[in-house]
Write an enzyme that holds these catalytic residues in place. Structure first.
Site, PDB file in Angstrom:
ATOM      1  N   ARG A  77       0.849  -1.191   0.000  1.00  0.00           N
ATOM      2  CA  ARG A  77       0.000   0.000   0.000  1.00  0.00           C
ATOM      3  C   ARG A  77       0.883   1.238   0.000  1.00  0.00           C
ATOM      4  O   ARG A  77       1.847   1.324   0.758  1.00  0.00           O
ATOM      5  CB  ARG A  77      -0.885  -0.024   1.249  1.00  0.00           C
ATOM      6  CG  ARG A  77      -1.873   1.115   1.359  1.00  0.00           C
ATOM      7  CD  ARG A  77      -2.615   1.026   2.691  1.00  0.00           C
ATOM      8  NE  ARG A  77      -3.463  -0.146   2.781  1.00  0.00           N
ATOM      9  CZ  ARG A  77      -3.818  -0.736   3.921  1.00  0.00           C
ATOM     10  NH1 ARG A  77      -3.369  -0.265   5.078  1.00  0.00           N
ATOM     11  NH2 ARG A  77      -4.605  -1.779   3.921  1.00  0.00           N
ATOM     12  N   ARG A 146      -1.437   6.469   9.798  1.00  0.00           N
ATOM     13  CA  ARG A 146      -1.600   5.902   8.452  1.00  0.00           C
ATOM     14  C   ARG A 146      -1.759   7.005   7.404  1.00  0.00           C
ATOM     15  O   ARG A 146      -1.589   8.187   7.690  1.00  0.00           O
ATOM     16  CB  ARG A 146      -2.821   4.974   8.441  1.00  0.00           C
ATOM     17  CG  ARG A 146      -2.758   3.787   9.414  1.00  0.00           C
ATOM     18  CD  ARG A 146      -1.972   2.633   8.837  1.00  0.00           C
ATOM     19  NE  ARG A 146      -2.069   1.429   9.654  1.00  0.00           N
ATOM     20  CZ  ARG A 146      -2.926   0.432   9.472  1.00  0.00           C
ATOM     21  NH1 ARG A 146      -3.818   0.483   8.501  1.00  0.00           N
ATOM     22  NH2 ARG A 146      -2.896  -0.640  10.250  1.00  0.00           N
ATOM     23  N   LYS A 214      -3.282   1.216  14.905  1.00  0.00           N
ATOM     24  CA  LYS A 214      -3.268   2.180  13.806  1.00  0.00           C
ATOM     25  C   LYS A 214      -3.941   3.483  14.210  1.00  0.00           C
ATOM     26  O   LYS A 214      -4.786   3.518  15.113  1.00  0.00           O
ATOM     27  CB  LYS A 214      -3.966   1.585  12.588  1.00  0.00           C
ATOM     28  CG  LYS A 214      -5.409   1.177  12.821  1.00  0.00           C
ATOM     29  CD  LYS A 214      -5.940   0.415  11.620  1.00  0.00           C
ATOM     30  CE  LYS A 214      -7.328  -0.156  11.903  1.00  0.00           C
ATOM     31  NZ  LYS A 214      -7.794  -1.004  10.803  1.00  0.00           N
ATOM     32  N   LYS A 216      -5.646   7.058  12.343  1.00  0.00           N
ATOM     33  CA  LYS A 216      -6.085   7.610  11.063  1.00  0.00           C
ATOM     34  C   LYS A 216      -6.519   9.060  11.214  1.00  0.00           C
ATOM     35  O   LYS A 216      -7.251   9.403  12.135  1.00  0.00           O
ATOM     36  CB  LYS A 216      -7.247   6.776  10.506  1.00  0.00           C
ATOM     37  CG  LYS A 216      -6.853   5.322  10.228  1.00  0.00           C
ATOM     38  CD  LYS A 216      -8.030   4.512   9.718  1.00  0.00           C
ATOM     39  CE  LYS A 216      -7.600   3.093   9.378  1.00  0.00           C
ATOM     40  NZ  LYS A 216      -8.733   2.282   8.882  1.00  0.00           N
ATOM     41  N   CYS A 436     -15.026  -3.442   0.700  1.00  0.00           N
ATOM     42  CA  CYS A 436     -13.627  -3.729   1.047  1.00  0.00           C
ATOM     43  C   CYS A 436     -13.108  -4.868   0.169  1.00  0.00           C
ATOM     44  O   CYS A 436     -13.851  -5.482  -0.604  1.00  0.00           O
ATOM     45  CB  CYS A 436     -13.506  -4.089   2.532  1.00  0.00           C
ATOM     46  SG  CYS A 436     -14.157  -5.719   2.947  1.00  0.00           S
ATOM     47  N   CYS A 442      -7.779 -11.170   1.802  1.00  0.00           N
ATOM     48  CA  CYS A 442      -7.770 -10.719   3.190  1.00  0.00           C
ATOM     49  C   CYS A 442      -7.940 -11.892   4.141  1.00  0.00           C
ATOM     50  O   CYS A 442      -8.917 -12.640   4.052  1.00  0.00           O
ATOM     51  CB  CYS A 442      -8.867  -9.688   3.429  1.00  0.00           C
ATOM     52  SG  CYS A 442      -8.891  -9.110   5.142  1.00  0.00           S
ATOM     53  N   CYS A 481     -16.061  -8.663   6.922  1.00  0.00           N
ATOM     54  CA  CYS A 481     -15.902  -8.957   8.345  1.00  0.00           C
ATOM     55  C   CYS A 481     -16.308  -7.703   9.117  1.00  0.00           C
ATOM     56  O   CYS A 481     -16.589  -6.667   8.514  1.00  0.00           O
ATOM     57  CB  CYS A 481     -14.465  -9.379   8.667  1.00  0.00           C
ATOM     58  SG  CYS A 481     -13.319  -8.004   8.896  1.00  0.00           S
ATOM     59  N   CYS A 485     -13.475  -1.811   7.301  1.00  0.00           N
ATOM     60  CA  CYS A 485     -12.609  -1.115   6.336  1.00  0.00           C
ATOM     61  C   CYS A 485     -13.404  -0.374   5.261  1.00  0.00           C
ATOM     62  O   CYS A 485     -12.943   0.630   4.741  1.00  0.00           O
ATOM     63  CB  CYS A 485     -11.639  -2.101   5.693  1.00  0.00           C
ATOM     64  SG  CYS A 485     -10.433  -2.776   6.853  1.00  0.00           S
TER      65      CYS A 485
END
Length: 562
Positions: A77, A146, A214, A216, A436, A442, A481, A485
């Site tokens: 990414r 991120r 993470k 954001k 996603c 994934c 899930c 995301c």
């Protein structure tokens, strides 16, 4: 909660602290040609370098039956603050995707690009190739700040570029000081002298432990909340008076990840803290929000380690007081602002400078030559050098900054390859949908998302047409899930995967991003989804108020309790 309270550090915390500046044994892992995987501890560290180790889940059973190792590969990414790329960089991206990955260029929900299916022997050449076009993947994943997202479309504000520049400044502010990325992937000479290394890599922000999870950051420019600002750990809302940026409203504690069956986990929108005036104070406030999370975040249970849980444990007022103490100044009361939409503006638009912008519809963010020769068309546009590329948080793409004299040439390419027709003919619900990645790469996916949502929408569209709702811009999002995301909890209709072919159906989010939805039906399959939506759309078409959105209708009718 301070770090002293974290008696039992998670295994990931121990790996980070013992990693020698995120180096671990990555060099040794790369040299091991007997496996497509890297060492177990290195799978945690490689995220900080912008990668996840994955495998092709469609082929697990077949390979296991043949006693073969799973087909491991890597997702890379890019760090792309604000989602901006030049035409030359896009040409490089196109070629790198073809040389080293599946070839599909995936636009993420955070305005950047992912390439999938990169074999271990190709990871280093991929990163080195990106380096030649001045792009990197540092901190695109991992327990750090991120990719910083920013309102994508310059047509909305004469001072868009000034606000947009904050994405780069905040990204730079949140970069780790370790030189490990450059040593491992770009063959930079290692720092041998211990004292020199300590000086060069001294990291007042991340120290040797980085963040608990993470982090954001999103920057919104009213009236369009295209970045879904309240879903970020830290949201900045630009306040403009008399065509001048005076500062930002700051909100903190957003995050959508949850775990099925674990009531201690939940999606949450950011809480408004106040207004900060001027660049210096804004960047100081951003930095100190990160340091509070560093010092007070949960380092023993990664499921409870995002900033939202830290704020809920401390309390919003106590968090604000701690922020003001660290900043050395008081936050002002939030300034008035208004969001009227949260979508991409498709088609042609002109800004205050007379430059043109064309927003392309890209289903699920997949740039490939599938239903239309999208990938080829965008390469041809890039070759002209007449447009920049701006990715959006809705998995879209704006061909931007096109001069009046160049518009016709770009438009001809888009017309010849069917891109304009493809964009114009996509239905309203399809244009606003997000999915996603989910299967097949994934590792967390329980159900399909990007491979399935387009076909599900094809079955939903006739139901909408039956009730005269085909032009209603309902936001619909799907994830494989509960980790969120694709931001499904912040949609009017959200599908959250529970098992293969089954989803929880959520409804009741608003269209501007101020309200989360709630679970309406649990663990249902496609036939049940279509039946439920048929009944819901019939009620909505018959009983809604003038101008009322589906999400607002669901709340007013108490179909869910918000």
């Amino acid at each position: 909660m301070s770090n002293n309270d974290n008696k039992n550090l998670s295994s990931t915390e121990k790996i980070k602290m013992a990693s020698d500046g995120l180096r671990g044994t990555l060099k040794e892992s790369l040299r091991d040609e007997l496996t497509g995987a890297i060492r177990e501890d290195d799978t945690a560290l490689v995220k900080f370098h912008g990668m996840y180790q994955q495998d092709d889940r469609d082929r697990r059973e077949e390979r296991s039956a043949k006693k073969l190792e799973w087909l491991y590969s890597y997702m890379l990414r890019l760090r792309l603050p604000g989602g901006f790329m030049t035409a030359d960089q896009y040409i490089g991206l196109h070629n790198i995707a073809g040389d080293h990955s599946t070839g599909v260029i995936k636009i993420t929900t955070r305005q950047t690009i992912q390439l999938h299916g990169i074999l271990k022997s190709h990871v280093k050449p991929t990163i080195q190739a990106f380096n030649t076009i001045l792009l990197d993947s540092i901190s695109a994943c991992g327990d750090v700040n991120r990719n910083v997202v920013c309102a994508a479309h310059p047509k909305f504000s004469p001072i868009h570029e000034e606000i947009f520049s904050y994405a780069g400044k905040i990204s730079k502010l949140g970069l780790p000081k370790s030189r490990g990325y450059y040593e491992i992937w770009l063959d930079e000479k290692p720092l041998i002298d211990k004292k020199e290394k300590e000086e060069v890599e001294k990291d007042p922000l991340y120290q040797d432990r980085y963040l608990p999870r993470k982090f954001k950051v999103g920057i919104a420019i009213p009236p369009n909340n295209d970045v879904d600002v309240f879903t970020n750990d830290l949201g900045l809302i630009a306040i403009i008076e008399n065509d001048k940026l005076i500062g930002f409203n700051i909100a903190a504690g957003g995050g959508l990840g949850a775990t099925h069956g674990n009531a201690a986990t939940y999606p949450r929108l950011a809480s408004m803290l106040g207004f900060v005036r001027g660049e210096e104070n804004t960047l100081k406030a951003v930095l100190e929000v990160i340091t509070i999370q560093r010092d007070h975040g949960n380092r023993s249970d990664r499921k409870l380690s995002r900033l939202k849980y830290t704020i809920d444990k401390m309390g919003v007022e106590a968090f604000k007081e701690e922020l003001e103490k660290r900043c050395g100044f008081k936050l002002e009361e939030p300034k008035p602002y208004s969001f009227t939409s949260r979508k991409d503006e498709y088609g042609w638009h002109k800004n205050h400078e007379g430059k043109w912008f064309y927003t392309v519809f890209i289903e699920s963010g997949r740039i490939a030559d599938e239903k239309v020769a999208l990938k080829t068309a965008l390469l041809e546009v890039a070759k002209t050098g007449k447009a920049n590329f701006r990715f959006t948080s809705n998995q879209g793409l704006i061909l931007s900054d096109i001069a009046q004299n160049d518009k016709e040439a770009v438009e001809k390419i888009l017309t010849d390859f069917g891109v304009i027709e493809h964009t114009d003919n996509a239905g309203a619900i399809r244009k606003n949908a997000i999915a996603c990645v989910a299967f097949n790469t994934c590792s967390l996916a329980l159900a399909e998302a990007q491979r399935y949502l387009p076909s599900l929408i094809t079955k939903i569209e006739p139901i909408l047409a039956k009730y005269g709702l085909e032009n209603d811009e309902i936001s619909m999002r799907m994830t494989g899930c509960p980790n969120g995301c694709g931001r499904p909890y912040a949609a009017e209709i959200g599908f959250i995967g529970t098992a293969y072919g089954r989803y929880n159906l959520h409804i009741g989010g608003d269209r501007e991003g101020f309200r989360l939805n709630k679970k309406y039906k649990e663990n249902i399959d496609e036939s049940a989804i279509l039946k439920e939506l048929d009944e819901l759309f019939e009620k909505y078409s018959k009983n809604r108020n003038s101008g009322e959105t589906f999400g607002d209708f669901a709340v007013r009718e108490k179909l869910v309790t918000i």
